[in-house]
Design an enzyme around this catalytic site. Structure first.
Site, short mmCIF file in Angstrom:
data_model
loop_
_atom_site.label_atom_id
_atom_site.label_comp_id
_atom_site.label_asym_id
_atom_site.label_seq_id
_atom_site.Cartn_x
_atom_site.Cartn_y
_atom_site.Cartn_z
N HIS A 1 -3.82 2.56 -25.33
CA HIS A 1 -3.89 3.43 -24.15
C HIS A 1 -4.52 4.77 -24.50
O HIS A 1 -5.42 5.25 -23.81
CB HIS A 1 -2.46 3.62 -23.61
CG HIS A 1 -2.33 4.58 -22.48
ND1 HIS A 1 -1.86 4.20 -21.24
CD2 HIS A 1 -2.55 5.92 -22.39
CE1 HIS A 1 -1.84 5.26 -20.44
NE2 HIS A 1 -2.25 6.32 -21.12
N GLU A 2 -4.03 5.38 -25.59
CA GLU A 2 -4.54 6.70 -25.97
C GLU A 2 -5.99 6.64 -26.44
O GLU A 2 -6.78 7.54 -26.15
CB GLU A 2 -3.65 7.31 -27.06
CG GLU A 2 -2.21 7.55 -26.64
CD GLU A 2 -2.09 8.38 -25.37
OE1 GLU A 2 -2.92 9.29 -25.16
OE2 GLU A 2 -1.18 8.10 -24.56
N HIS B 1 -8.61 7.11 -23.86
CA HIS B 1 -8.80 8.47 -23.35
C HIS B 1 -9.83 9.25 -24.16
O HIS B 1 -10.46 10.17 -23.64
CB HIS B 1 -7.49 9.26 -23.44
CG HIS B 1 -6.49 8.94 -22.38
ND1 HIS B 1 -6.82 8.74 -21.06
CD2 HIS B 1 -5.13 8.83 -22.45
CE1 HIS B 1 -5.72 8.50 -20.37
NE2 HIS B 1 -4.68 8.55 -21.18
N ASP C 1 -5.65 9.05 -16.26
CA ASP C 1 -4.33 8.50 -15.91
C ASP C 1 -4.20 8.50 -14.40
O ASP C 1 -3.60 9.39 -13.81
CB ASP C 1 -3.21 9.32 -16.55
CG ASP C 1 -3.14 9.14 -18.05
OD1 ASP C 1 -3.31 7.99 -18.51
OD2 ASP C 1 -2.90 10.12 -18.77
#
Length: 358
Positions: free
Chosen positions: A309-310, A313, A324
Site C-alpha cells: 500500500h505504502e 504512494h 487515499d
C-alpha cells in the site's frame, strides 16, 4: 542513490484522502452528499471546515485522513490557475478495526463539527495569488460500537477562493520541510528489521503474482477495478511490477524505508505512512505488534500488503503515485475505474485477495 544510514533502505517506485481529493464520484453515487463541508477563510491560509450531517441517520465518522486529523494529511484540493497544487504532506494507512474512540466523531442528523488547518503547511503556495479550495469524496463510518469500519458516506464542499501572501505561505511550508529534514533517523536492527525484510521479500513475491493476475484479467479485475480491458489490465500490472522490482531490492533505489517512525507521526491507529515528496516510508509500532506478516482472511490487513500500500504512494516508484481515496473493501469496490486506479488500498486489497484465496 538510496540512503542506508542505520536504516533499512528499500527500493523506490514511480507514482504520484480519502480526504481532500477531487475525484470523479463512484459509479453509484448520488448528487447529494450526506456530509456538507462548508469552507471559510479564517486568516491568511488558515481555513475553517464545518462538517454537517445532512442525512437522516446517526453517523460515526472516522477522522483519520479527514477533518479533525491533527497529522499533516490532505484535507482539501488546491488549484492555482486551474492546475492542482501538489500535495506535500503525508499519506497514512490506518487500521480498519479496533480503532480507538479518539478518532471517531459522532454526528446526529443536523449536527456539525469544526476543524481549522493551514493549507500552506502541506502545499507550496509561495507563488502567492488567488487559489481555489475544494474537497469531495467518501469518508469511512464505523459500526455502532465505533471500532470497526462498516460503511462510507459521501462528502462535498463549496468552492472557496482566497488570495495567498506567497512570502507568509512559504514560511509555513518551510516548517513542514524542516520537520522532514531534522528528524532523527531510526535503525532497522533486531526483530523489527528482520520482520520488515521478510515483509518486503514477500511483498515482492505477492506483487509479482498480482501483476500476473492483472494481466490475465477476469472477475477479480472487474471486482476491484471495474474494468477488464487491455489498457486497465496493463496499468494495474505495471504498477504491481514496479512494486515487485523495487521491494525485492534492499540496497538500491531511491525510496528510503524506516522500520521506526522518525517523525513522531505514528499513533495507535496508524500502521505505516508515506511522505511522497520525500519518497520516504515508515512503519509504525503496530505494524509489528498487531499484524501478522500475512493475513489469510479475506479483506484483512497485514504487514505485506501494508508495505505494498505504502509503496504505491511513493512518487519515485510508478507515476503518478496513488492517493487515499477509499479505505477498506466496502468502500473500495464503490470506486469508479479511474478512482480505483488511483487508490492505494484497492491495490493492497486486490493483492491480499490472492493470498487469502478470496
Amino acid at each position: 542513490m538510496r540512503r542506508v544510514s542505520g536504516i533499512l533502505a528499500v527500493a523506490a517506485f514511480t507514482i504520484s484522502a480519502f480526504a481532500g481529493v477531487i475525484q470523479p464520484v463512484a459509479k453509484d453515487a448520488r448528487d447529494s452528499a450526506e456530509l456538507d463541508v462548508k469552507l471559510t477563510q479564517v486568516d491568511g491560509t488558515v481555513i475553517k471546515a464545518v462538517v454537517t450531517n445532512n442525512g437522516d441517520k446517526d453517523l460515526n465518522i472516522l477522522n483519520l485522513n479527514f477533518f479533525r486529523d491533527t497529522a499533516p494529511v490532505k484535507k482539501v484540493s488546491i488549484y492555482s490557475q486551474g492546475v492542482e497544487v501538489p500535495f506535500g504532506g503525508i499519506r497514512v494507512r490506518h487500521k480498519t478495526s479496533d480503532l480507538s474512540s479518539d478518532v471517531i466523531t459522532y454526528l446526529a442528523p443536523g449536527e456539525s463539527f469544526e476543524d481549522e488547518f493551514d493549507v500552506a503547511i502541506t502545499s507550496d503556495l509561495s507563488q502567492g495569488g488567488p487559489v481555489v479550495l475544494q474537497t469531495q469524496g467518501y469518508v469511512p463510518t464505523t459500526d455502532t460500537g465505533g471500532k470497526t469500519l462498516s460503511g462510507v458516506v459521501r462528502y462535498k464542499s463549496n468552492k472557496l477562493e482566497i488570495d495567498v501572501d506567497g512570502t507568509t505561505a512559504a514560511k509555513s511550508f518551510a516548517a513542514m520541510n524542516q520537520f522532514v529534514k531534522i528528524a532523527k533517523l531510526s535503525s532497522c536492527e533486531g526483530s523489527q528489521g528482520d520482520d520488515t525484510r521478510r515483509a518486503l521479500r514477500d511483498c515482492a513475491s505477492l506483487s509479482t503474482l498480482a501483476a500476473a493476475q492483472a494481466w490475465a484479467g477476469g472477475p477479480k479485475m472487474l471486482e476491484y477495478f471495474k474494468a477488464n480491458d487491455d489498457a486497465t489490465r496493463k496499468l494495474v500490472a505495471d504498477r504491481f511490477t514496479a512494486v515487485a522490482l523495487e521491494s525485492s531490492n534492499l540496497t538500491g533505489g531511491s525510496t528510503t524505508y524506516y522500520c521506526r517512525d522518525p517523525y513522531n507521526i505514528c499513533t495507535n491507529n496508524i500502521i505505516a505512512y508515506t511522505i511522497p515528496a520525500e519518497n520516504l516510508i515508515s512503519n509504525c509500532p503496530i505494524y509489528y505488534t498487531e499484524f501478522d506478516n500475512v493475513n489469510r482472511k479475506c479483506h484483512g490487513q497485514d504487514r505485506v500488503t501494508t508495505s505494498l500500500h505504502e509503496f504505491t504512494h511513493a512518487s519515485s516508484v510508478f507515476s503518478p503515485g496513488t492517493k487515499d481515496i477509499a479505505y477498506g473493501y466496502n468502500a473500495c469496490i464503490l470506486l469508479s475505474t479511474r478512482d480505483a486506479l488511483n487508490n492505494a488500498d484497492t491495490f493492497a486489497l486486490f493483492a491480499q485477495s490472492i493470498n487469502a484465496g478470496c
